[in-house]
Write a protein that holds these residues in place. Structure first.
Motif, PDB file in Angstrom:
ATOM      1  N   SER A  38     -10.656 -38.162  -1.127  1.00 54.21           N
ATOM      2  CA  SER A  38     -11.966 -37.531  -1.246  1.00 54.21           C
ATOM      3  C   SER A  38     -12.185 -36.538  -0.117  1.00 54.21           C
ATOM      4  O   SER A  38     -12.281 -36.928   1.051  1.00 54.21           O
ATOM      5  N   SER A  40     -14.791 -35.226   0.655  1.00 51.43           N
ATOM      6  CA  SER A  40     -16.121 -35.452   1.237  1.00 51.43           C
ATOM      7  C   SER A  40     -16.121 -36.561   2.278  1.00 51.43           C
ATOM      8  O   SER A  40     -17.158 -36.816   2.905  1.00 51.43           O
ATOM      9  N   ARG A  41     -14.985 -37.210   2.491  1.00 53.95           N
ATOM     10  CA  ARG A  41     -14.930 -38.289   3.475  1.00 53.95           C
ATOM     11  C   ARG A  41     -15.232 -37.745   4.858  1.00 53.95           C
ATOM     12  O   ARG A  41     -14.649 -36.748   5.287  1.00 53.95           O
ATOM     13  N   THR A  52     -16.390 -33.270   7.399  1.00 47.99           N
ATOM     14  CA  THR A  52     -15.600 -33.885   6.337  1.00 47.99           C
ATOM     15  C   THR A  52     -14.174 -33.352   6.341  1.00 47.99           C
ATOM     16  O   THR A  52     -13.857 -32.377   7.031  1.00 47.99           O
ATOM     17  N   ASP A  55     -14.313 -29.820   5.257  1.00 45.67           N
ATOM     18  CA  ASP A  55     -14.770 -28.939   6.340  1.00 45.67           C
ATOM     19  C   ASP A  55     -13.620 -28.597   7.280  1.00 45.67           C
ATOM     20  O   ASP A  55     -13.395 -27.428   7.620  1.00 45.67           O
ATOM     21  N   THR A 162     -22.000 -27.393   0.209  1.00 49.83           N
ATOM     22  CA  THR A 162     -21.911 -28.839   0.397  1.00 49.83           C
ATOM     23  C   THR A 162     -21.832 -29.293   1.851  1.00 49.83           C
ATOM     24  O   THR A 162     -22.181 -30.446   2.142  1.00 49.83           O
ATOM     25  N   THR A 163     -21.383 -28.441   2.772  1.00 48.89           N
ATOM     26  CA  THR A 163     -21.205 -28.913   4.141  1.00 48.89           C
ATOM     27  C   THR A 163     -22.542 -29.224   4.800  1.00 48.89           C
ATOM     28  O   THR A 163     -23.548 -28.539   4.583  1.00 48.89           O
TER      29      THR A 163
END
Length: 243
Positions: A38, A40-41, A52, A55, A162-163
């Motif tokens: 993921s 997004s972790r 993340t 990122d 999203t960040t």
């Protein structure tokens, strides 16, 4: 790493920042011993917000993009056969000088280790442009760079949307402006094959992660800084965001 003309036609689309954000790129350098599937972790909590996997990999990929597009721009200044191609080269040099300065400024704040070399695929693009001559150089530059920049738009937009990290958000803003500028100057060369570009952008090849991942720097290796030549011409590139 010299790439054949057919190879360029089938793999150049993922070069600029990497269409797939390789989440396995630099985990150990942040003290992370395992990675997840993921993006997004959260891998670190910083005073600028959580960081993340996506990122981190975005910052690494922006840095890697400059490590091949900057020398490509220098080649355009030396070898371009038209004023439009040389102008495009100047925009590459100036845009990635500014982006690289931002990456090198924010990376220590976020605990990110930056590469000093582009990915093997990206190095292949530079080898191709280095060996090209005349109008073939002009055409390859315009089309390789137009595809890679065109494809990265969606990645930048996703990171920007999203960040939760303010420094990564600012880098995404700057990268978006720079990529649009570079797309524009490539199109102004009059050499972009839009049918081929569309095909490459919508039919990405699947390459091994090792081909699209920049190598980690050796321990103690000095950080490379992209510095334009003393006689470089300003092009008013997008300014780096204030911090």
């Amino acid at each position: 790493m010299r790439m054949s003309r057919s190879a360029v036609g089938t793999v150049f689309m993922v070069g600029a920042l990497g269409v797939t954000m390789t989440a396995l790129a630099y985990p150990a350098m942040l003290g992370v011993q395992t990675t997840s599937s993921s993006p997004s972790r959260i891998i670190a909590n910083t005073r600028y917000g959580p960081l993340t996997e996506a990122d981190r990999d975005f910052v690494v990929k922006v840095r890697a993009a400059g490590l091949w597009e900057f020398p490509s721009g220098e080649l355009a200044l030396q070898k371009g056969t038209s004023a439009a191609v040389r102008t495009a080269g100047q925009h590459l040099v100036n845009g990635h000088t500014a982006l690289d300065a931002t990456c090198r400024k924010i990376a220590p704040e976020l605990g990110i280790t930056l590469p000093n070399q582009a990915s093997p695929q990206q190095q292949g693009f530079v080898a191709t442009l280095t060996s090209d001559k005349g109008r073939q150089f002009d055409s390859d530059l315009a089309n390789i760079l137009r595809v890679t920049h065109g494809t990265i738009f969606s990645t930048i937009a996703k990171i920007r949307a999203t960040t939760k990290n303010t420094l990564v958000r600012q880098l995404a803003d700057q990268a978006n402006d720079t990529v649009l500028d570079h797309i524009t100057v490539m199109e102004k060369t009059g050499l972009v094959n839009f049918d081929q570009v569309l095909f490459q952008e919508t039919s990405p090849p699947k390459l091994p992660a090792a081909d699209v991942t920049p190598p980690a720097p050796r321990p103690g290796e000095p950080e490379v800084a992209l510095t334009p030549p003393a006689n470089a011409t300003p092009t008013s590139p997008p300014a780096p965001p204030a911090q």
